[in-house]
Design a protein around this motif. Structure first.
Motif, PDB file in Angstrom:
ATOM      1  N   THR A  12      49.426  54.837  51.721  1.00  0.00           N
ATOM      2  CA  THR A  12      48.741  53.845  52.539  1.00  0.00           C
ATOM      3  C   THR A  12      47.379  53.605  51.913  1.00  0.00           C
ATOM      4  O   THR A  12      46.610  54.545  51.701  1.00  0.00           O
ATOM      5  N   LEU A  13      47.110  52.348  51.604  1.00  0.00           N
ATOM      6  CA  LEU A  13      45.783  52.009  51.099  1.00  0.00           C
ATOM      7  C   LEU A  13      44.850  51.906  52.292  1.00  0.00           C
ATOM      8  O   LEU A  13      45.127  51.156  53.229  1.00  0.00           O
ATOM      9  N   PRO A  14      43.747  52.630  52.295  1.00  0.00           N
ATOM     10  CA  PRO A  14      42.828  52.599  53.427  1.00  0.00           C
ATOM     11  C   PRO A  14      42.320  51.176  53.716  1.00  0.00           C
ATOM     12  O   PRO A  14      42.132  50.365  52.798  1.00  0.00           O
ATOM     13  N   ALA A  15      42.131  50.880  54.990  1.00  0.00           N
ATOM     14  CA  ALA A  15      41.701  49.543  55.428  1.00  0.00           C
ATOM     15  C   ALA A  15      40.452  49.048  54.698  1.00  0.00           C
ATOM     16  O   ALA A  15      40.423  47.887  54.275  1.00  0.00           O
ATOM     17  N   PRO A  16      39.418  49.867  54.518  1.00  0.00           N
ATOM     18  CA  PRO A  16      38.238  49.355  53.815  1.00  0.00           C
ATOM     19  C   PRO A  16      38.554  48.876  52.398  1.00  0.00           C
ATOM     20  O   PRO A  16      38.005  47.882  51.939  1.00  0.00           O
ATOM     21  N   LEU A  17      39.463  49.568  51.711  1.00  0.00           N
ATOM     22  CA  LEU A  17      39.845  49.170  50.364  1.00  0.00           C
ATOM     23  C   LEU A  17      40.636  47.857  50.405  1.00  0.00           C
ATOM     24  O   LEU A  17      40.400  46.949  49.609  1.00  0.00           O
ATOM     25  N   ARG A  18      41.603  47.756  51.352  1.00  0.00           N
ATOM     26  CA  ARG A  18      42.378  46.511  51.481  1.00  0.00           C
ATOM     27  C   ARG A  18      41.469  45.332  51.784  1.00  0.00           C
ATOM     28  O   ARG A  18      41.623  44.246  51.225  1.00  0.00           O
ATOM     29  N   GLN A  19      40.486  45.565  52.656  1.00  0.00           N
ATOM     30  CA  GLN A  19      39.551  44.491  53.007  1.00  0.00           C
ATOM     31  C   GLN A  19      38.698  44.101  51.804  1.00  0.00           C
ATOM     32  O   GLN A  19      38.501  42.916  51.531  1.00  0.00           O
ATOM     33  N   LYS A  20      38.220  45.084  51.088  1.00  0.00           N
ATOM     34  CA  LYS A  20      37.372  44.819  49.919  1.00  0.00           C
ATOM     35  C   LYS A  20      38.131  44.019  48.857  1.00  0.00           C
ATOM     36  O   LYS A  20      37.571  43.133  48.215  1.00  0.00           O
ATOM     37  N   LEU A  21      39.434  44.318  48.710  1.00  0.00           N
ATOM     38  CA  LEU A  21      40.257  43.635  47.714  1.00  0.00           C
ATOM     39  C   LEU A  21      40.897  42.353  48.246  1.00  0.00           C
ATOM     40  O   LEU A  21      41.554  41.626  47.502  1.00  0.00           O
ATOM     41  N   GLY A  22      40.743  42.103  49.538  1.00  0.00           N
ATOM     42  CA  GLY A  22      41.338  40.899  50.135  1.00  0.00           C
ATOM     43  C   GLY A  22      42.851  40.973  50.245  1.00  0.00           C
ATOM     44  O   GLY A  22      43.529  39.955  50.206  1.00  0.00           O
ATOM     45  N   LEU A  23      43.387  42.183  50.370  1.00  0.00           N
ATOM     46  CA  LEU A  23      44.836  42.359  50.496  1.00  0.00           C
ATOM     47  C   LEU A  23      45.237  42.241  51.952  1.00  0.00           C
ATOM     48  O   LEU A  23      44.640  42.863  52.818  1.00  0.00           O
ATOM     49  N   GLU A  24      46.261  41.432  52.206  1.00  0.00           N
ATOM     50  CA  GLU A  24      46.741  41.226  53.569  1.00  0.00           C
ATOM     51  C   GLU A  24      48.097  41.892  53.734  1.00  0.00           C
ATOM     52  O   GLU A  24      48.693  42.368  52.772  1.00  0.00           O
ATOM     53  N   ASN A  25      48.599  41.896  54.967  1.00  0.00           N
ATOM     54  CA  ASN A  25      49.909  42.484  55.248  1.00  0.00           C
ATOM     55  C   ASN A  25      51.001  41.773  54.463  1.00  0.00           C
ATOM     56  O   ASN A  25      50.908  40.591  54.164  1.00  0.00           O
ATOM     57  N   GLU A  26      52.018  42.526  54.140  1.00  0.00           N
ATOM     58  CA  GLU A  26      53.219  42.022  53.483  1.00  0.00           C
ATOM     59  C   GLU A  26      52.956  41.410  52.109  1.00  0.00           C
ATOM     60  O   GLU A  26      53.645  40.502  51.678  1.00  0.00           O
ATOM     61  N   ILE A  27      51.951  41.910  51.427  1.00  0.00           N
ATOM     62  CA  ILE A  27      51.686  41.470  50.060  1.00  0.00           C
ATOM     63  C   ILE A  27      52.485  42.375  49.121  1.00  0.00           C
ATOM     64  O   ILE A  27      52.768  43.522  49.436  1.00  0.00           O
ATOM     65  N   TYR A  28      52.884  41.840  47.996  1.00  0.00           N
ATOM     66  CA  TYR A  28      53.598  42.629  47.001  1.00  0.00           C
ATOM     67  C   TYR A  28      52.620  43.081  45.927  1.00  0.00           C
ATOM     68  O   TYR A  28      51.749  42.326  45.512  1.00  0.00           O
ATOM     69  N   LEU A  29      52.807  44.326  45.494  1.00  0.00           N
ATOM     70  CA  LEU A  29      51.973  44.888  44.435  1.00  0.00           C
ATOM     71  C   LEU A  29      52.859  45.330  43.286  1.00  0.00           C
ATOM     72  O   LEU A  29      53.889  45.968  43.493  1.00  0.00           O
ATOM     73  N   GLU A  30      52.468  44.983  42.082  1.00  0.00           N
ATOM     74  CA  GLU A  30      53.151  45.447  40.880  1.00  0.00           C
ATOM     75  C   GLU A  30      52.505  46.763  40.472  1.00  0.00           C
ATOM     76  O   GLU A  30      51.283  46.889  40.470  1.00  0.00           O
ATOM     77  N   LEU A  31      53.323  47.746  40.145  1.00  0.00           N
ATOM     78  CA  LEU A  31      52.817  49.050  39.739  1.00  0.00           C
ATOM     79  C   LEU A  31      53.135  49.241  38.266  1.00  0.00           C
ATOM     80  O   LEU A  31      54.244  48.958  37.828  1.00  0.00           O
ATOM     81  N   SER A  32      52.151  49.692  37.528  1.00  0.00           N
ATOM     82  CA  SER A  32      52.408  50.032  36.129  1.00  0.00           C
ATOM     83  C   SER A  32      51.779  51.380  35.832  1.00  0.00           C
ATOM     84  O   SER A  32      50.818  51.796  36.487  1.00  0.00           O
ATOM     85  N   LEU A  33      52.348  52.052  34.871  1.00  0.00           N
ATOM     86  CA  LEU A  33      51.861  53.359  34.448  1.00  0.00           C
ATOM     87  C   LEU A  33      51.282  53.204  33.052  1.00  0.00           C
ATOM     88  O   LEU A  33      51.967  52.802  32.116  1.00  0.00           O
ATOM     89  N   GLU A  34      50.002  53.500  32.923  1.00  0.00           N
ATOM     90  CA  GLU A  34      49.309  53.384  31.635  1.00  0.00           C
ATOM     91  C   GLU A  34      49.641  54.582  30.752  1.00  0.00           C
ATOM     92  O   GLU A  34      50.100  55.622  31.229  1.00  0.00           O
ATOM     93  N   ASP A  35      49.399  54.436  29.461  1.00  0.00           N
ATOM     94  CA  ASP A  35      49.677  55.510  28.516  1.00  0.00           C
ATOM     95  C   ASP A  35      48.912  56.791  28.839  1.00  0.00           C
ATOM     96  O   ASP A  35      49.388  57.892  28.571  1.00  0.00           O
ATOM     97  N   ASP A  36      47.730  56.631  29.439  1.00  0.00           N
ATOM     98  CA  ASP A  36      46.925  57.808  29.772  1.00  0.00           C
ATOM     99  C   ASP A  36      47.297  58.412  31.123  1.00  0.00           C
ATOM    100  O   ASP A  36      46.651  59.344  31.594  1.00  0.00           O
ATOM    101  N   GLY A  37      48.362  57.890  31.773  1.00  0.00           N
ATOM    102  CA  GLY A  37      48.816  58.425  33.055  1.00  0.00           C
ATOM    103  C   GLY A  37      48.230  57.718  34.262  1.00  0.00           C
ATOM    104  O   GLY A  37      48.588  58.034  35.394  1.00  0.00           O
TER     105      GLY A  37
END
Length: 91
Positions: A12-37
């Motif tokens: 769960t992304l904390p509400a303050p972080l979601r608000q700061k990033l402008g993320l709303e409910n039911e948004i899709y996020l792409e996840l990637s793993l960098e070479d450094d982990g």
């Protein structure tokens, strides 16, 4: 910022972080793993894809002309530009 992974593998992304990033409910996020982990998430738009054969398109056109019934707004928007998919056969 510390977040926990639950028993289902979700975070769960904390509400303050979601608000700061402008993320709303039911948004899709792409996840990637960098070479450094490092785990990187970024928001993406997901476009629905409706595929119809000619018979389905004919029924859709009849429904459009009838003016009856109430369809979800997303489907109404998608129907405005519906066309036959000639690249693939749909039974």
């Amino acid at each position: 910022m510390l977040v926990a992974l639950d028993k289902y593998g979700s975070i769960t992304l904390p509400a303050p972080l979601r608000q700061k990033l402008g993320l709303e409910n039911e948004i899709y996020l792409e996840l990637s793993l960098e070479d450094d982990g490092a785990i990187v998430l970024y928001p993406v738009n997901v476009q629905r894809n409706i595929r119809l054969n000619q018979k389905g398109l004919n029924k859709l056109e009849q429904a459009r002309k009838s003016g009856t019934g109430q369809l979800p707004e997303w489907l109404t928007e998608d129907m405005k530009n519906a066309e036959a998919d000639t690249d693939q056969q749909i039974p």
